[in-house]
Design an enzyme around this catalytic site. Structure first.
Site, PDB file in Angstrom:
ATOM      1  N   GLU A 117       3.687   6.197  12.168  1.00  0.00           N
ATOM      2  CA  GLU A 117       5.003   6.131  11.538  1.00  0.00           C
ATOM      3  C   GLU A 117       5.877   7.304  11.974  1.00  0.00           C
ATOM      4  O   GLU A 117       7.068   7.136  12.278  1.00  0.00           O
ATOM      5  CB  GLU A 117       4.820   6.140  10.009  1.00  0.00           C
ATOM      6  CG  GLU A 117       6.090   5.823   9.233  1.00  0.00           C
ATOM      7  CD  GLU A 117       5.894   5.917   7.716  1.00  0.00           C
ATOM      8  OE1 GLU A 117       4.738   6.008   7.254  1.00  0.00           O
ATOM      9  OE2 GLU A 117       6.918   5.916   7.015  1.00  0.00           O
ATOM     10  N   CYS A 158       0.715  10.811  -0.087  1.00  0.00           N
ATOM     11  CA  CYS A 158      -0.670  10.655  -0.571  1.00  0.00           C
ATOM     12  C   CYS A 158      -0.813  11.071  -2.012  1.00  0.00           C
ATOM     13  O   CYS A 158      -1.759  10.671  -2.673  1.00  0.00           O
ATOM     14  CB  CYS A 158      -1.641  11.524   0.210  1.00  0.00           C
ATOM     15  SG  CYS A 158      -1.391  11.482   1.945  1.00  0.00           S
ATOM     16  N   GLU A 216       2.682  -2.175  -7.407  1.00  0.00           N
ATOM     17  CA  GLU A 216       2.689  -2.309  -5.941  1.00  0.00           C
ATOM     18  C   GLU A 216       1.283  -2.211  -5.371  1.00  0.00           C
ATOM     19  O   GLU A 216       1.058  -2.508  -4.204  1.00  0.00           O
ATOM     20  CB  GLU A 216       3.533  -1.208  -5.291  1.00  0.00           C
ATOM     21  CG  GLU A 216       4.948  -1.075  -5.814  1.00  0.00           C
ATOM     22  CD  GLU A 216       5.023  -0.154  -7.014  1.00  0.00           C
ATOM     23  OE1 GLU A 216       4.764   1.039  -6.864  1.00  0.00           O
ATOM     24  OE2 GLU A 216       5.335  -0.632  -8.112  1.00  0.00           O
TER      25      GLU A 216
END
Lengths: 163, 575
Positions: free
Chosen positions: B282, B299, B366
């Site tokens: 990314e 994280c 999510e």
């Protein structure tokens, strides 16, 4: 909640020390400190809302619920205390199913404890929307409250909450 | 030493400006404290640290009074002893008498003080308060009736975390540490970091335990119970069993987990490697395609919630990667389930984390797929230790075992996730390789290691200068974000960990660990990195295999579906 802008605008530099005057003005105009008002003041002064709530609950003068249609002040001054105002307060809390500082669910009654209201000769005394009730006992409370439940408030416009 | 003062009839050297408490401690005199926190502004709230000023006979709080020339101090006078004892007796007078049922039994500062001060009689009987238990949070349980109002949680929440979701509310005997409007912690701005639990002297703040669910799953024959553990657990668990700080008992832990009945044992360091594969890809994509900078790690669930609440304008900067816990959870319930002919609903996935916010993260919407959570239950290090004791597993008598394959192998880069700077170091190693085709010559990036609140460096990737920052403690992140808000633009990649020192200092770790213990934990992680051979995530053979057989390549369609997520602004919390 009404617009707080006119109140906040009086304190243009948004310093922390304006917190209490701002809260006082909001209560003056709204009758209590609503959750939304506290959040907005927090944003304006850049103070976490937990801190504002901490400050506001430190002082007896701030309310966090709109006042009831009938606002009951129970005097806990010395003379009233000696003549049994604590029993009066407990009975009041029991009947209304609320604690001092809050408002009944139907919005009819709110309860407040006040220090001496200067009517020691009438002790124990309570004040409901400006009307004084003298020598109140635990036994007479239900009757007094029933009186209000069945009539419209004397000066409803002044005391009715605007929530 | 600048001058001497008289303490208990002895001349003792002191440093000008230091607090009396520090001088006393250095000279071998133990002073009880409750509200005191090292390196924080003293409040003098609890008054347990009183000593007698012999000059005027007054009691002074040694935590808040600096040493002065000519001081005569008595720490053992009868009025000192009496005052300290009375303070604890008063604290106990309205404290619930349920020590045996308290999670902090035998690990409680109030209990210890009562013992040290020989409180053997109930002299003062106070009215017990009837504050409600707050179980609204997914991570933290508050029991205000056990609170002694020392204010340490308030201080850490505001000063270290920059969150300030709790404060002293009401007054006098009605005082209570509470949230705005006394609401549940779940709708406050609490980021679930658990640092308040770490500083609480009593059982007023504890983690929400997931014990019974896990016990049920372990007892359920139809369930395949799988466990993963975070990198920092292996270097902190030993302390819970009286072993030295920083001792890595990875192998013994694997054995213990199997004894507890877990069917598969995996190491979250594996999915940390997976995170690095995705996250470095990314970063490279953002570099090559002109994405949003600085990129910020995601994280740490405490940090993520903080950003959602207080810094939503930075949400596009956050890496879209799920955390290692959630990546492991997702892989277990998809690919691993398929490989082993298991239905995802028959898998019970447990993680052992140094963290209370991971409990929150695991139940985020999510982090579910078709209504099934990627991770079902989260245990903190403390809970895990209790679990081992509950099941009667004697970890002193176990032989080390290895993790299960194929989700058990790790590089040392993944292991570094446990300490502040580790994610960044691991990501840079892989990004450097992917960008240049060469390995970073010296793997360690020393500038990013250690306990400093903020560490910065510039990494030269074949002429491309990457500005790097690592922060721990959200208050430090807040300062950095403010600099960026004001126009700072030399940073490309930022690692944020909510807890001081990173996960080794997490809110789920052993209570009462000293700074030396934390240093020992970090040192072990760094030593592991120095001595093992696979030191970069992209060389982890099981990671390479997983991409070959299942994921394809980093940022592939499957990766996006399983390993990446999105964030939402939380404007509805009381902040």
């Amino acid at each position: 909640m009404q617009n707080l802008k006119p109140i906040l605008e009086q304190y243009p530099d948004g310093k922390r020390e304006y917190l209490i005057p701002i809260l006082q003005e909001i209560q003056e105009s709204e009758g209590y400190l609503s959750q939304k008002s506290v959040i907005e003041v927090g944003k304006y002064l850049n103070i976490p809302t937990s801190k504002i709530f901490g400050v506001a609950t430190f002082y007896n003068q701030f309310r966090f619920e709109p006042q009831g249609k009938y606002h009951i002040q129970v005097c806990r001054g010395t003379a009233c205390h000696v003549l049994g105002s604590s029993t009066v307060l407990h009975e009041m809390e029991r009947i209304l199913k609320i604690k001092a500082g809050s408002t009944s669910r139907d919005g009819m009654f709110s309860l407040e404890v006040v220090a001496c209201i200067g009517a020691c000769g009438l002790a124990p005394v309570i004040n409901i929307n400006g009307e004084f009730h003298a020598k109140v006992t635990a036994a007479s409370i239900q009757q007094i409250l029933d009186q209000y439940k069945n009539t419209s408030p004397v000066d409803s416009e002044e005391n009715q909450s605007n929530s | 030493m600048d001058f001497t003062i008289e303490i208990n009839n002895e001349q003792v050297p002191v440093i000008r400006g230091e607090l009396l408490l520090d001088a006393l401690n250095r000279n071998g005199i133990k002073i009880p404290t409750l509200c005191h926190m090292k390196d924080r502004m003293p409040t003098g709230a609890c008054r347990i640290c009183v000593v007698e000023n012999k000059t005027n006979g007054k009691l002074i709080t040694s935590c808040s009074v600096p040493v002065e020339e000519g001081m005569h101090i008595d720490t053992q006078s009868s009025s000192v002893a009496e005052a300290r004892k009375t303070i604890v007796e008063l604290l106990l007078s309205n404290h619930p008498d349920d020590c045996l049922y308290c999670v902090r039994n035998k690990n409680c500062e109030l209990q210890n003080l009562a013992e040290e001060l020989h409180i053997d009689d109930r002299r003062i009987r106070g009215q017990k308060n009837d504050f409600h238990l707050d179980v609204s949070s997914t991570s933290i349980v508050r029991d205000p009736s056990k609170c002694i109002l020392c204010g340490r949680c308030v201080s850490v929440c505001e000063d270290v975390m920059g969150v300030a979701c709790i404060d002293f509310t009401y007054r006098g005997s009605k005082s209570i540490i509470g949230t705005t409007f006394g609401k549940g912690l779940n709708i406050s701005s609490c980021i679930n970091c658990g640092q308040c639990i770490m500083v609480c002297p009593t059982g007023a703040l504890t983690e929400k335990n997931h014990f019974s669910e896990i016990q049920d799953a372990l007892a359920n024959k139809k369930k395949t119970v799988i466990v993963q553990y975070a990198p920092s657990i292996t270097v902190s668990l030993a302390e819970e069993f009286g072993m030295e700080a920083g001792l890595d008992i990875n192998g013994i832990m694997n054995a213990a987990l199997r004894k507890l009945g877990f069917d598969y044992v995996f190491d979250t360091s594996f999915s940390a490697d997976l995170t690095i594969m995705e996250e470095s890809a990314e970063l490279i994509q953002r570099v090559q395609k002109g994405g949003i900078f600085p990129m910020i790690t995601s994280c740490c669930p405490g940090w993520v919630k903080y950003a959602e609440e207080f810094a939503p304008e930075f949400l596009p900067n956050l890496s879209s990667c799920k955390s290692p816990q959630q990546m492991m959870g997702a892989i277990i319930k998809s690919w691993f389930a398929e490989q082993n002919n298991l239905r995802s609903e028959d898998i019970y996935s447990v993680s052992i984390m140094p963290c209370t916010a991971k409990k929150f993260e695991a139940q985020r919407e999510e982090m579910t797929s078709k209504g099934i959570s990627d991770v079902d239950a989260v245990l903190t290090t403390r809970e895990f230790a209790r679990f081992i004791k509950l099941y009667g597993v004697d970890i002193h008598k176990l032989d080390p075992e290895i993790t299960d394959s194929p989700l058990g192998a790790r590089s040392t880069a993944g292991k570094l996730f446990g300490a502040s700077g580790g994610v960044m170091e691991a990501a840079i190693r892989t990004a450097y390789f992917k960008l240049t085709g060469k390995e970073l010559l010296k793997f360690q990036i020393k500038e990013l290691r250690g306990f400093a609140g903020r560490k910065e460096t510039i990494i030269d990737v074949d002429g491309l200068k990457l500005g790097i920052a690592v922060v721990n403690g959200i208050a430090n992140a807040k300062k950095l974000l403010d600099e960026i808000r004001e126009g700072r633009n030399d940073l490309h990649f930022i690692e944020v960990m909510a807890c001081p020192g990173g996960c080794i200092g997490g809110g789920g770790q052993r209570i009462g660990a000293s700074m030396d213990d934390l240093i020992a934990r970090m040192k072990t992680l760094h030593q592991t990195d120095a001595k093992e051979s696979i030191r970069v995530s992209h060389k982890n053979p099981e990671i390479i295999e997983l991409y070959r057989v299942f994921l394809g390549e980093p940022l592939s369609h499957t990766s996006h579906h399983l390993l990446h997520t999105h964030y939402m602004e939380r404007s509805d919390v009381l902040k």
